[in-house]
Motif scaffolding. Sequence first.
Motif, PDB file in Angstrom:
ATOM      1  N   UNK A 174       0.834  -1.204   0.000  1.00  0.00           N
ATOM      2  CA  UNK A 174       0.000   0.000   0.000  1.00  0.00           C
ATOM      3  C   UNK A 174       0.870   1.257   0.000  1.00  0.00           C
ATOM      4  N   UNK A 175       1.905   1.245   0.821  1.00  0.00           N
ATOM      5  CA  UNK A 175       2.778   2.404   0.943  1.00  0.00           C
ATOM      6  C   UNK A 175       3.594   2.621  -0.328  1.00  0.00           C
ATOM      7  N   UNK A 176       4.066   1.528  -0.941  1.00  0.00           N
ATOM      8  CA  UNK A 176       4.865   1.647  -2.166  1.00  0.00           C
ATOM      9  C   UNK A 176       4.059   2.252  -3.313  1.00  0.00           C
ATOM     10  N   UNK A 177       2.789   1.889  -3.396  1.00  0.00           N
ATOM     11  CA  UNK A 177       1.945   2.479  -4.442  1.00  0.00           C
ATOM     12  C   UNK A 177       1.822   3.979  -4.222  1.00  0.00           C
ATOM     13  N   UNK A 178       1.647   4.383  -2.976  1.00  0.00           N
ATOM     14  CA  UNK A 178       1.565   5.807  -2.649  1.00  0.00           C
ATOM     15  C   UNK A 178       2.853   6.539  -3.022  1.00  0.00           C
ATOM     16  N   UNK A 179       3.999   5.917  -2.736  1.00  0.00           N
ATOM     17  CA  UNK A 179       5.282   6.578  -2.953  1.00  0.00           C
ATOM     18  C   UNK A 179       5.716   6.572  -4.417  1.00  0.00           C
ATOM     19  N   UNK A 180       5.486   5.451  -5.113  1.00  0.00           N
ATOM     20  CA  UNK A 180       6.152   5.244  -6.398  1.00  0.00           C
ATOM     21  C   UNK A 180       5.204   5.202  -7.600  1.00  0.00           C
ATOM     22  N   UNK A 181       3.977   5.655  -7.425  1.00  0.00           N
ATOM     23  CA  UNK A 181       3.032   5.586  -8.543  1.00  0.00           C
ATOM     24  C   UNK A 181       3.438   6.485  -9.708  1.00  0.00           C
ATOM     25  N   UNK A 182       4.291   7.489  -9.444  1.00  0.00           N
ATOM     26  CA  UNK A 182       4.740   8.375 -10.508  1.00  0.00           C
ATOM     27  C   UNK A 182       6.078   7.949 -11.109  1.00  0.00           C
ATOM     28  N   UNK A 183       6.715   6.940 -10.546  1.00  0.00           N
ATOM     29  CA  UNK A 183       8.055   6.549 -10.992  1.00  0.00           C
ATOM     30  C   UNK A 183       8.118   6.203 -12.481  1.00  0.00           C
ATOM     31  N   UNK A 184       7.166   5.437 -13.030  1.00  0.00           N
ATOM     32  CA  UNK A 184       7.241   5.150 -14.476  1.00  0.00           C
ATOM     33  C   UNK A 184       7.207   6.408 -15.333  1.00  0.00           C
ATOM     34  N   UNK A 185       6.429   7.402 -14.914  1.00  0.00           N
ATOM     35  CA  UNK A 185       6.376   8.651 -15.663  1.00  0.00           C
ATOM     36  C   UNK A 185       7.716   9.369 -15.625  1.00  0.00           C
ATOM     37  N   UNK A 186       8.357   9.386 -14.457  1.00  0.00           N
ATOM     38  CA  UNK A 186       9.681   9.990 -14.354  1.00  0.00           C
ATOM     39  C   UNK A 186      10.672   9.275 -15.272  1.00  0.00           C
ATOM     40  N   UNK A 187      10.566   7.952 -15.338  1.00  0.00           N
ATOM     41  CA  UNK A 187      11.441   7.191 -16.229  1.00  0.00           C
ATOM     42  C   UNK A 187      11.223   7.586 -17.681  1.00  0.00           C
ATOM     43  N   UNK A 188       9.972   7.718 -18.077  1.00  0.00           N
ATOM     44  CA  UNK A 188       9.661   8.122 -19.460  1.00  0.00           C
ATOM     45  C   UNK A 188      10.228   9.501 -19.775  1.00  0.00           C
ATOM     46  N   UNK A 189      10.369  10.324 -18.756  1.00  0.00           N
ATOM     47  CA  UNK A 189      10.949  11.651 -18.944  1.00  0.00           C
ATOM     48  C   UNK A 189      12.474  11.613 -18.952  1.00  0.00           C
ATOM     49  N   UNK A 190      13.042  10.413 -18.737  1.00  0.00           N
ATOM     50  CA  UNK A 190      14.495  10.269 -18.761  1.00  0.00           C
ATOM     51  C   UNK A 190      15.169  10.425 -17.417  1.00  0.00           C
ATOM     52  N   UNK A 191      14.404  10.474 -16.334  1.00  0.00           N
ATOM     53  CA  UNK A 191      14.975  10.629 -14.996  1.00  0.00           C
ATOM     54  C   UNK A 191      15.244   9.252 -14.407  1.00  0.00           C
ATOM     55  N   UNK A 192      16.511   8.898 -14.288  1.00  0.00           N
ATOM     56  CA  UNK A 192      16.872   7.559 -13.822  1.00  0.00           C
ATOM     57  C   UNK A 192      16.978   7.457 -12.300  1.00  0.00           C
ATOM     58  N   UNK A 193      17.205   8.587 -11.637  1.00  0.00           N
ATOM     59  CA  UNK A 193      17.396   8.537 -10.190  1.00  0.00           C
ATOM     60  C   UNK A 193      16.593   9.637  -9.501  1.00  0.00           C
ATOM     61  N   UNK A 194      16.210   9.354  -8.276  1.00  0.00           N
ATOM     62  CA  UNK A 194      15.518  10.311  -7.431  1.00  0.00           C
ATOM     63  C   UNK A 194      16.591  11.064  -6.650  1.00  0.00           C
ATOM     64  N   UNK A 195      16.851  12.293  -7.070  1.00  0.00           N
ATOM     65  CA  UNK A 195      17.936  13.057  -6.474  1.00  0.00           C
ATOM     66  C   UNK A 195      17.480  13.946  -5.321  1.00  0.00           C
ATOM     67  N   UNK A 196      16.229  13.870  -4.950  1.00  0.00           N
ATOM     68  CA  UNK A 196      15.739  14.716  -3.860  1.00  0.00           C
ATOM     69  C   UNK A 196      16.467  14.386  -2.566  1.00  0.00           C
ATOM     70  N   UNK A 197      16.825  15.393  -1.822  1.00  0.00           N
ATOM     71  CA  UNK A 197      17.462  15.188  -0.523  1.00  0.00           C
ATOM     72  C   UNK A 197      16.396  14.906   0.522  1.00  0.00           C
ATOM     73  N   UNK A 198      16.782  14.328   1.675  1.00  0.00           N
ATOM     74  CA  UNK A 198      15.788  14.066   2.722  1.00  0.00           C
ATOM     75  C   UNK A 198      14.988  15.300   3.119  1.00  0.00           C
ATOM     76  N   UNK A 199      15.626  16.493   3.088  1.00  0.00           N
ATOM     77  CA  UNK A 199      14.916  17.702   3.494  1.00  0.00           C
ATOM     78  C   UNK A 199      13.846  18.089   2.472  1.00  0.00           C
ATOM     79  N   UNK A 200      14.015  17.648   1.204  1.00  0.00           N
ATOM     80  CA  UNK A 200      13.080  18.028   0.146  1.00  0.00           C
ATOM     81  C   UNK A 200      11.924  17.051   0.022  1.00  0.00           C
ATOM     82  N   UNK A 201      12.081  15.875   0.618  1.00  0.00           N
ATOM     83  CA  UNK A 201      11.068  14.847   0.461  1.00  0.00           C
ATOM     84  C   UNK A 201      10.099  14.900   1.635  1.00  0.00           C
ATOM     85  N   UNK A 202       8.870  14.493   1.359  1.00  0.00           N
ATOM     86  CA  UNK A 202       7.843  14.433   2.400  1.00  0.00           C
ATOM     87  C   UNK A 202       7.152  13.096   2.288  1.00  0.00           C
ATOM     88  N   UNK A 203       7.558  12.144   3.110  1.00  0.00           N
ATOM     89  CA  UNK A 203       7.027  10.777   3.038  1.00  0.00           C
ATOM     90  C   UNK A 203       6.128  10.538   4.230  1.00  0.00           C
TER      91      UNK A 203
END
Length: 203
Positions: A174-203
């Motif tokens: 359940x939590x992974x779907x909430x966190x990573x549902x946009x990951x395929x879209x980021x991949x399609x945009x050419x973004x291979x890594x999540x570069x956000x720092x802990x301070x920028x993320x809100x989990x």
Amino acid sequence: MNGFLQDLRSQRWDDHRYYHHSRINQSLHLFSAVSFLWTYVLVFTNPVAAALAGWLAAMMTRQIGHFFFEPKGYDEANHATHEYKEAVKVGYNLKRKVVLMAIWAASPLVLYFNPTLFGIYPAPANTAEFVRELAQIWLFIAAGGLIFRTVHLFFIRDVRTGLVWLTKILTDPYHDIKLYHMAPLYLLRGELFDYATPEEQHV
């Protein structure tokens, strides 16, 4: 209860920020999460299908993401080495996962060469019975892996840590779907890594 929930949030946060930088890994976790939810439904209606879906679809894609796509170098965002993250991992780090996956991968061979599994099962008369017995073994391995690490944490940490980890694992889909549902879209945009720092993320 507040302390339990806070520990659960902490374990989830550490798992996300330390082990899910790769967008490919995140996308595979999304697929794995959906597969696990389907497995949760099947386990009450068709345990054989649940075991096959859980291991072949959900578990395999999940571990492929960790082993082959997640960076193993120094983590600049969290200022941590791979070795440090492996050492402080609450659940199954890569070394423990190798052992668990090796047991799973070896189980069909063990059943093939010892069809009764040391007298536990009647010898399968056909392929369907072999698959049914193998699925039961895979369910046992999954349950055993969860129970073993939970009880292990009781002794090396404390009871609450073990129960929090068990809760986290069971609710990860359940939590992974909430966190990573946009990951395929980021991949399609050419973004291979999540570069956000802990301070920028809100989990």
